[in-house]
Design a protein around this motif. Structure first.
Motif, PDB file in Angstrom:
ATOM      1  N   LEU A 191      33.318  54.953  32.572  1.00 58.21           N
ATOM      2  CA  LEU A 191      32.920  53.697  31.931  1.00 58.21           C
ATOM      3  C   LEU A 191      31.475  53.341  32.282  1.00 58.21           C
ATOM      4  O   LEU A 191      30.717  52.855  31.443  1.00 58.21           O
ATOM      5  N   TYR A 192      31.097  53.586  33.520  1.00 58.59           N
ATOM      6  CA  TYR A 192      29.713  53.317  33.932  1.00 58.59           C
ATOM      7  C   TYR A 192      28.737  54.259  33.227  1.00 58.59           C
ATOM      8  O   TYR A 192      27.625  53.861  32.856  1.00 58.59           O
ATOM      9  N   VAL A 193      29.151  55.513  33.056  1.00 59.67           N
ATOM     10  CA  VAL A 193      28.310  56.469  32.335  1.00 59.67           C
ATOM     11  C   VAL A 193      28.128  56.026  30.889  1.00 59.67           C
ATOM     12  O   VAL A 193      27.028  56.102  30.326  1.00 59.67           O
ATOM     13  N   MET A 194      29.212  55.538  30.271  1.00 55.61           N
ATOM     14  CA  MET A 194      29.124  55.052  28.896  1.00 55.61           C
ATOM     15  C   MET A 194      28.202  53.844  28.792  1.00 55.61           C
ATOM     16  O   MET A 194      27.555  53.636  27.766  1.00 55.61           O
ATOM     17  N   ALA A 195      28.136  53.042  29.852  1.00 53.39           N
ATOM     18  CA  ALA A 195      27.297  51.837  29.828  1.00 53.39           C
ATOM     19  C   ALA A 195      25.826  52.135  30.076  1.00 53.39           C
ATOM     20  O   ALA A 195      24.965  51.304  29.759  1.00 53.39           O
ATOM     21  N   LEU A 196      25.520  53.310  30.622  1.00 55.57           N
ATOM     22  CA  LEU A 196      24.129  53.629  30.975  1.00 55.57           C
ATOM     23  C   LEU A 196      23.156  53.558  29.800  1.00 55.57           C
ATOM     24  O   LEU A 196      22.056  53.004  29.947  1.00 55.57           O
ATOM     25  N   PRO A 197      23.485  54.124  28.616  1.00 56.16           N
ATOM     26  CA  PRO A 197      22.527  54.017  27.499  1.00 56.16           C
ATOM     27  C   PRO A 197      22.212  52.565  27.132  1.00 56.16           C
ATOM     28  O   PRO A 197      21.050  52.243  26.850  1.00 56.16           O
ATOM     29  N   GLY A 198      23.214  51.704  27.147  1.00 58.15           N
ATOM     30  CA  GLY A 198      22.976  50.290  26.844  1.00 58.15           C
ATOM     31  C   GLY A 198      22.106  49.626  27.893  1.00 58.15           C
ATOM     32  O   GLY A 198      21.188  48.855  27.564  1.00 58.15           O
ATOM     33  N   ILE A 199      22.374  49.939  29.155  1.00 57.34           N
ATOM     34  CA  ILE A 199      21.558  49.384  30.243  1.00 57.34           C
ATOM     35  C   ILE A 199      20.120  49.872  30.138  1.00 57.34           C
ATOM     36  O   ILE A 199      19.162  49.093  30.281  1.00 57.34           O
ATOM     37  N   ALA A 200      19.959  51.181  29.870  1.00 50.97           N
ATOM     38  CA  ALA A 200      18.609  51.739  29.730  1.00 50.97           C
ATOM     39  C   ALA A 200      17.868  51.104  28.562  1.00 50.97           C
ATOM     40  O   ALA A 200      16.661  50.825  28.649  1.00 50.97           O
ATOM     41  N   PHE A 201      18.597  50.847  27.459  1.00 46.04           N
ATOM     42  CA  PHE A 201      17.966  50.217  26.289  1.00 46.04           C
ATOM     43  C   PHE A 201      17.402  48.844  26.652  1.00 46.04           C
ATOM     44  O   PHE A 201      16.247  48.528  26.331  1.00 46.04           O
ATOM     45  N   PHE A 202      18.211  48.032  27.312  1.00 45.62           N
ATOM     46  CA  PHE A 202      17.760  46.678  27.648  1.00 45.62           C
ATOM     47  C   PHE A 202      16.633  46.706  28.679  1.00 45.62           C
ATOM     48  O   PHE A 202      15.713  45.885  28.620  1.00 45.62           O
ATOM     49  N   LEU A 203      16.693  47.639  29.623  1.00 45.17           N
ATOM     50  CA  LEU A 203      15.612  47.733  30.599  1.00 45.17           C
ATOM     51  C   LEU A 203      14.293  48.127  29.940  1.00 45.17           C
ATOM     52  O   LEU A 203      13.255  47.525  30.207  1.00 45.17           O
ATOM     53  N   LEU A 204      14.339  49.126  29.060  1.00 43.53           N
ATOM     54  CA  LEU A 204      13.112  49.653  28.450  1.00 43.53           C
ATOM     55  C   LEU A 204      12.552  48.762  27.359  1.00 43.53           C
ATOM     56  O   LEU A 204      11.321  48.614  27.239  1.00 43.53           O
ATOM     57  N   PHE A 205      13.444  48.160  26.545  1.00 42.34           N
ATOM     58  CA  PHE A 205      12.970  47.445  25.357  1.00 42.34           C
ATOM     59  C   PHE A 205      13.117  45.927  25.451  1.00 42.34           C
ATOM     60  O   PHE A 205      12.708  45.219  24.538  1.00 42.34           O
ATOM     61  N   ARG A 206      13.697  45.428  26.530  1.00 40.29           N
ATOM     62  CA  ARG A 206      13.838  43.979  26.683  1.00 40.29           C
ATOM     63  C   ARG A 206      13.151  43.455  27.941  1.00 40.29           C
ATOM     64  O   ARG A 206      12.491  42.413  27.905  1.00 40.29           O
ATOM     65  N   TYR A 207      13.295  44.156  29.068  1.00 39.26           N
ATOM     66  CA  TYR A 207      12.753  43.643  30.328  1.00 39.26           C
ATOM     67  C   TYR A 207      11.349  44.173  30.619  1.00 39.26           C
ATOM     68  O   TYR A 207      10.470  43.408  31.014  1.00 39.26           O
ATOM     69  N   VAL A 208      11.137  45.465  30.452  1.00 37.35           N
ATOM     70  CA  VAL A 208       9.795  46.021  30.693  1.00 37.35           C
ATOM     71  C   VAL A 208       8.738  45.362  29.792  1.00 37.35           C
ATOM     72  O   VAL A 208       7.650  45.029  30.273  1.00 37.35           O
ATOM     73  N   PRO A 209       9.010  45.134  28.488  1.00 41.95           N
ATOM     74  CA  PRO A 209       7.990  44.485  27.646  1.00 41.95           C
ATOM     75  C   PRO A 209       7.643  43.058  28.066  1.00 41.95           C
ATOM     76  O   PRO A 209       6.618  42.532  27.621  1.00 41.95           O
ATOM     77  N   LEU A 210       8.486  42.424  28.907  1.00 37.50           N
ATOM     78  CA  LEU A 210       8.155  41.073  29.369  1.00 37.50           C
ATOM     79  C   LEU A 210       6.831  41.051  30.125  1.00 37.50           C
ATOM     80  O   LEU A 210       6.127  40.040  30.132  1.00 37.50           O
ATOM     81  N   PHE A 211       6.494  42.158  30.756  1.00 35.66           N
ATOM     82  CA  PHE A 211       5.210  42.255  31.457  1.00 35.66           C
ATOM     83  C   PHE A 211       4.046  42.045  30.501  1.00 35.66           C
ATOM     84  O   PHE A 211       3.031  41.441  30.841  1.00 35.66           O
ATOM     85  N   GLY A 212       4.203  42.529  29.270  1.00 38.87           N
ATOM     86  CA  GLY A 212       3.136  42.391  28.283  1.00 38.87           C
ATOM     87  C   GLY A 212       2.990  40.992  27.728  1.00 38.87           C
ATOM     88  O   GLY A 212       1.998  40.704  27.036  1.00 38.87           O
ATOM     89  N   SER A 213       3.948  40.110  28.006  1.00 39.90           N
ATOM     90  CA  SER A 213       3.866  38.741  27.485  1.00 39.90           C
ATOM     91  C   SER A 213       2.672  37.984  28.046  1.00 39.90           C
ATOM     92  O   SER A 213       2.252  36.975  27.474  1.00 39.90           O
ATOM     93  N   MET A 214       2.139  38.459  29.146  1.00 40.57           N
ATOM     94  CA  MET A 214       1.013  37.748  29.753  1.00 40.57           C
ATOM     95  C   MET A 214      -0.228  37.778  28.861  1.00 40.57           C
ATOM     96  O   MET A 214      -1.119  36.933  29.023  1.00 40.57           O
ATOM     97  N   ILE A 215      -0.303  38.716  27.904  1.00 42.51           N
ATOM     98  CA  ILE A 215      -1.498  38.742  27.053  1.00 42.51           C
ATOM     99  C   ILE A 215      -1.539  37.537  26.118  1.00 42.51           C
ATOM    100  O   ILE A 215      -2.560  37.284  25.485  1.00 42.51           O
ATOM    101  N   ALA A 216      -0.411  36.782  26.023  1.00 44.51           N
ATOM    102  CA  ALA A 216      -0.430  35.546  25.245  1.00 44.51           C
ATOM    103  C   ALA A 216      -1.367  34.519  25.864  1.00 44.51           C
ATOM    104  O   ALA A 216      -1.818  33.592  25.184  1.00 44.51           O
TER     105      ALA A 216
END
Length: 300
Positions: free
Chosen positions: A13-38
């Motif tokens: 079950l944890y292995v199945m959840a990894l792609p979803g976790i990776a998606f949110f980390l890469l495309f939701r949390y990491v891009p928050l760093f770029g919000s500072m250019i606002a």
């Protein structure tokens, strides 16, 4: 140790959840760093860390922009249309599907309603332009009864209605998946007890099915409110024409023109951050309302 043992037991079950976790980390949390250019006058060759800070300059520029009123008005109106007409459509459709007793016919209907979701908005807009053109099917039918043809997609008065209808046609069937899963979890004994008490199919739907799926509906509503100002760019962009800009130009299409075509990255990032903050505020407000409606309602 106990939690580690549990992980070992259900590791698939944890292995199945990894792609979803990776998606949110890469495309939701990491891009928050770029919000500072606002808050910067971002320069590509100087990077995020070396670009000059300007505070709330870009937020102020957006509010003071001469078309701000029109853009916000269009965004809010289309957002309300989606909330009032598009959002309830899957609920109504799921309740209707649940009342179909012939399994083969039910699956056929579900498949027919699911298929439009897999069409891109480019294809759907192309079909709509052909169907609603001067020589299209609708105007041909109007001509047969002596009515004048109308350029529907060039008329401001029809644009928002076409958006709503196309949105329902494409997404209503797909939106029933979660609701049908919630309906399937209802204890059949409740329906049997209602039948013994003389409740008909319509009364069972109103008194059992609908109240039972309301927690799911509330969660979906909260998720929808979080994206209230973030409308479907692909849909609006493909339907938008120069004649319908006064009623169809929204924040997302404006961001595309200014950010992608003109390279105003800091300005459009500020607009995106503004949308996110408004969405967060709406989610918090509606979550509190949901908790008042139901003790364990809401997202938290």
């Amino acid at each position: 140790m106990g939690s580690l043992t549990n992980v070992k037991k259900v590791w698939p079950l944890y292995v199945m959840a990894l792609p979803g976790i990776a998606f949110f980390l890469l495309f939701r949390y990491v891009p928050l760093f770029g919000s500072m250019i606002a808050f910067q006058d971002y320069m590509i060759f100087r990077g995020v860390l070396d670009s000059p800070w300007v505070g709330f300059k870009h937020f102020t520029s957006f509010v003071e922009y001469y078309q701000f009123g029109r853009i916000m008005k269009n965004t809010i109106i289309i957002g309300l249309y989606n909330l009032i007409f598009v959002f309830p459509a899957p609920i109504v459709l799921a309740l209707m599907f649940n009342e179909v007793r012939l399994l083969l016919y039910k699956r056929f209907l579900q498949t027919v309603y699911y298929i439009p979701h897999f069409f891109s908005w480019v294809v759907i807009a192309g079909l709509a332009f052909d169907f609603l053109s001067m020589s299209g099917l609708l105007n041909s039918l109007r001509g047969w009864v002596g009515m004048e043809p109308i350029l529907f997609l060039q008329e401001e008065g029809y644009f928002r209605s076409i958006l709503v209808l196309s949105g329902i046609w494409r997404e209503a069937g797909w939106g029933t998946l979660i609701l049908l899963a919630a309906i399937s979890a209802i204890n059949p004994e409740i329906y049997e007890s209602a039948m013994v008490d003389g409740a008909g199919r319509f009364r069972q739907m109103l008194s059992i099915t609908l109240p039972s799926i309301m927690p799911t509906v509330v969660v979906l509503l909260l998720l929808h409110m979080g994206n209230f100002l973030e409308l479907s760019f692909e849909q609006i962009y493909n339907f938008l024409t120069p004649m319908t800009y006064p009623v169809g130009d929204v924040i997302d299409t404006f961001v595309y023109r200014v950010g992608i075509l003109e390279g105003e990255y800091s300005f459009t990032t500020a607009i995106g951050l503004f949308q996110s903050v408004v969405g967060l505020i709406l989610v918090v407000i509606f979550n509190q309302m949901a908790r008042k409606y139901q003790e364990d309602g809401g997202l938290w």
